[in-house]
Design a protein around this motif. Structure first.
Motif, PDB file in Angstrom:
ATOM      1  N   LYS A 257       7.016  -8.179   5.566  1.00 27.57           N
ATOM      2  CA  LYS A 257       7.041  -7.087   4.588  1.00 27.57           C
ATOM      3  C   LYS A 257       8.468  -6.780   4.139  1.00 27.57           C
ATOM      4  N   ASN A 262       7.869  -5.197  -3.600  1.00 20.96           N
ATOM      5  CA  ASN A 262       6.717  -4.414  -4.073  1.00 20.96           C
ATOM      6  C   ASN A 262       5.717  -4.057  -2.964  1.00 20.96           C
ATOM      7  N   VAL A 263       6.126  -4.123  -1.703  1.00 21.48           N
ATOM      8  CA  VAL A 263       5.235  -3.663  -0.630  1.00 21.48           C
ATOM      9  C   VAL A 263       5.982  -2.652   0.247  1.00 21.48           C
ATOM     10  N   ASP A 264       5.201  -1.811   0.918  1.00 20.47           N
ATOM     11  CA  ASP A 264       5.740  -0.775   1.795  1.00 20.47           C
ATOM     12  C   ASP A 264       5.542  -1.217   3.234  1.00 20.47           C
ATOM     13  N   GLU A 267       3.197   1.042   5.361  1.00 21.02           N
ATOM     14  CA  GLU A 267       1.791   1.199   4.981  1.00 21.02           C
ATOM     15  C   GLU A 267       0.977   0.135   5.718  1.00 21.02           C
ATOM     16  N   ARG A 268       0.056   0.578   6.595  1.00 18.10           N
ATOM     17  CA  ARG A 268      -0.721  -0.381   7.382  1.00 18.10           C
ATOM     18  C   ARG A 268      -2.230  -0.182   7.243  1.00 18.10           C
ATOM     19  N   SER A 271      -4.524  -2.399   1.411  1.00 20.49           N
ATOM     20  CA  SER A 271      -4.120  -3.743   0.991  1.00 20.49           C
ATOM     21  C   SER A 271      -2.899  -3.633   0.077  1.00 20.49           C
ATOM     22  N   GLN A 272      -2.036  -4.626   0.152  1.00 19.99           N
ATOM     23  CA  GLN A 272      -0.821  -4.645  -0.670  1.00 19.99           C
ATOM     24  C   GLN A 272      -0.575  -6.058  -1.199  1.00 19.99           C
ATOM     25  N   ASP A 273       0.038  -6.138  -2.366  1.00 16.25           N
ATOM     26  CA  ASP A 273       0.402  -7.422  -2.964  1.00 16.25           C
ATOM     27  C   ASP A 273       1.870  -7.385  -3.374  1.00 16.25           C
ATOM     28  N   GLY A 274       2.581  -8.453  -3.097  1.00 16.78           N
ATOM     29  CA  GLY A 274       3.987  -8.543  -3.475  1.00 16.78           C
ATOM     30  C   GLY A 274       4.401  -9.996  -3.620  1.00 16.78           C
ATOM     31  N   SER A 290      -0.194 -11.534  -0.053  1.00 16.36           N
ATOM     32  CA  SER A 290      -1.337 -10.614   0.009  1.00 16.36           C
ATOM     33  C   SER A 290      -1.476 -10.107   1.439  1.00 16.36           C
ATOM     34  N   GLU A 304      -2.787  -6.605  10.739  1.00 15.33           N
ATOM     35  CA  GLU A 304      -2.885  -6.982   9.326  1.00 15.33           C
ATOM     36  C   GLU A 304      -2.966  -8.498   9.199  1.00 15.33           C
TER      37      GLU A 304
END
Length: 591
Positions: A257, A262-264, A267-268, A271-274, A290, A304
């Motif tokens: 991460k 573009n991801v934090d 934050e767990r 869902s996040q995309d970067g 992803s 995750e």
């Protein structure tokens, strides 16, 4: 004579030989004039890197101008004896010299006690001449060798070291203290673990190695309270590359991460995309990341799953001939994309090469007289000469689709027809004089017609707007080193549509496995295609069907007009010795 004059002189020779045009020369010189002072790029590089001209054609002529002879001129691959000789030369030369040669795409081609010949993809590179000046031989010669051959030989004789993984091997990971009932993630503990274990080396090594091994996706998945599996997808199949023990999976996730834009990191639960960008072996590589929360046996832990797609622009196919379309499919494909309007739809599951086919089609029709717009989420490959709209929370996919009609397009690529709104705009584009490309997720070509109808598109609009639907799959190709002739059970061959006569006249091969293919029996992939061309008869059939669209009838009519189904296309691949019966059974469904 100054550098600019030398470049102009070389350019004028290329123009006189008909290799480039005067306009291309002026463009190249203009780009060179804007280069920063510290840039050492030469005119030849500008011509093939920035203007997209054929590298070999340019370098062959420049080598001739400088009187460098060419070696392995008529070879597609270097003979084994040449590779073995170069391998010996590499072992005998100082490592720093070899490293510098490799960096500049050169290698010690021939060597005796008193002389050495260096083969280079660009013998006009002054850096290579300076290396030659430091080599202690009475006689030195510089020769030209095609870039692709240099790359092939280097991959065989000079094993590139991954300094990150070398560093990782020296680390002794201590088993972490696992306390039960630990509901909150201790950020300080994770920071300490990252610093102590040097997990940065693991992640950076993984990014480098994925590119060198031709990996399409990396999967980083917790497999225990202190274990993480890293799997590589090679030729469509996942395989374990590395298992990290004695480290909390949360720590590895945090490292990835931290490297991802573009991801934090903290934050767990969502869902996040970067994305990540790196230079690997002098090439810019993008990685699409992803991240999704998953459940593990330890319900109090924040596990995750991370999947990283490797986007290597060197893999982009810009030549339609290299897609491997069989004759009828290729003829219909070219006929469809040469029309001034209409939709060309590519269908297939994720990872079936839809984007590759679309990009090759765009490159076939793009030219400076056309405004080519793409709406993709996300953008995978950069298309030279196209305007690829940037999707974000400021401008969503839907907003882009609506706005594209006002942006005076000639050709439009819509990444995916995902709903009626997208379909309606694609239809409107096709019916107002625009050539449109897009994708759908369907099993075969005829079912794309039903899918559009079920979305709410009227049959008369489908019949009038669509030029072609191509369903495609990627099949694994047999390893050339270990494939063996064998006789399948006749019923197995008949089961995928072979006639008795075809069985008699076909040489079948089996996947065996060796070191070259990592004991899988397969090396590389090829496409199989089902190209449904919207002939007048097909269009009339759809119009007559109204709301009762019969996929079977469409397929039967298309087959009678020469269409190969996916399975029939697969049978052709078997006949040419490219793949196995088992692979076609696994990839396709019955006709």
């Amino acid at each position: 004579m100054g550098k600019i004059n030398i470049r102009r002189h070389i350019g004028e020779i290329l123009v006189n030989k008909g290799v480039i045009t005067e306009e291309q020369l002026q463009k190249g010189l203009a780009i060179l004039a804007e280069e920063p002072a510290e840039s050492n790029r030469r005119l030849g590089q500008i011509l093939f890197q920035d203007l997209g001209l054929n590298r070999h054609m340019i370098m062959q002529e420049i080598a001739d101008i400088y009187a460098f002879r060419e070696v392995l001129k008529d070879s597609d691959m270097a003979p084994d004896e040449v590779v073995n000789h170069i391998n010996e030369n590499v072992e005998e030369l100082p490592q720093e010299i070899v490293d510098e040669l490799v960096h500049h795409k050169a290698l010690p081609y021939q060597k005796t006690n008193s002389s050495i010949t260096i083969a280079a993809a660009d013998p006009s590179d002054p850096n290579i001449q300076s290396i030659l000046n430091r080599i202690n031989f009475k006689q030195t010669e510089l020769v030209y060798c095609r870039y692709e051959l240099i790359e092939d030989i280097l991959s065989k004789v000079y094993e590139q070291k991954n300094e990150f993984l070398d560093l990782l091997e020296e680390i002794d990971f201590e088993e972490p203290d696992m306390e039960s009932g630990e509901e909150e993630v201790d950020e300080e503990e994770i920071d300490a673990e990252i610093n102590q274990s040097m997990l940065n080396s693991l992640v950076e090594g993984m990014l480098v190695e994925s590119v060198r091994q031709g990996v399409s996706d990396m999967h980083i998945v917790p497999s225990g309270p202190a274990t993480t599996d890293i799997r590589f997808r090679v030729d469509g199949k996942l395989q374990l590359w590395y298992q990290q023990k004695n480290v909390k999976p949360e720590a590895i996730s945090a490292v990835i991460k931290d490297k991802t834009r573009n991801v934090d990191r903290f934050e767990r639960d969502a869902s996040q995309d970067g994305f990540i960008q790196r230079q690997v072996d002098s090439h810019g590589i993008r990685y699409r990341v992803s991240i999704m929360p998953i459940v593990g046996k330890q319900f109090d832990r924040k596990f995750e799953s991370i999947v990283i797609r490797v986007l290597d622009d060197r893999k982009v196919i810009t030549d339609l001939d290299k897609l491997g379309l069989q004759k009828q499919a290729k003829d219909n494909f070219i006929k469809s994309i040469q029309k001034p309007s209409g939709i060309v739809i590519i269908t297939g599951p994720t990872g079936s090469g839809k984007s590759t086919t679309l990009v090759a089609a765009i490159y076939y029709v793009i030219d400076p007289t056309k405004n080519v717009l793409t709406v993709e989420e996300p953008v995978e490959y950069i298309i030279e000469g196209a305007r690829q709209l940037k999707i974000s929370h400021h401008m969503t996919f839907d907003q882009s689709i609506r706005g594209i009609l006002r942006h005076d397009p000639d050709i439009v690529l819509v990444g995916e027809i995902r709903d009626l709104k997208t379909a309606e705009i694609a239809i409107k584009l096709a019916n107002t004089g625009h050539l449109t490309f897009s994708t759908l997720h369907t099993n075969d070509a005829p079912s794309a017609v039903s899918r559009l109808y079920k979305m709410g598109v009227e049959p008369f609009l489908i019949a009038n707007a669509v030029n072609l639907v191509v369903a495609q799959r990627l099949i694994r190709t047999l390893c050339k080193e270990c494939k063996e002739v064998y006789e399948p059970h006749p019923e197995t061959a008949r089961g995928i549509g072979f006639t008795d006569e075809e069985i008699e006249n076909t040489t079948f091969y089996d996947a065996v496995g060796c070191e070259v293919c990592n004991d899988t029996g397969y090396k590389g992939r090829a496409g199989i295609h089902e190209a449904l061309f919207f002939s007048n008869e097909i269009k009339q059939l759809i119009l007559d069907a109204g709301g009762d669209i019969d996929e079977g009838a469409i397929k039967e009519l298309a087959i009678s007009q020469g269409m190969l189904t996916l399975r029939a296309s697969g049978r052709e691949r078997i006949k040419t010795g490219i793949t196995t019966i088992e692979e076609i059974i696994a990839i396709t469904i019955e006709d």
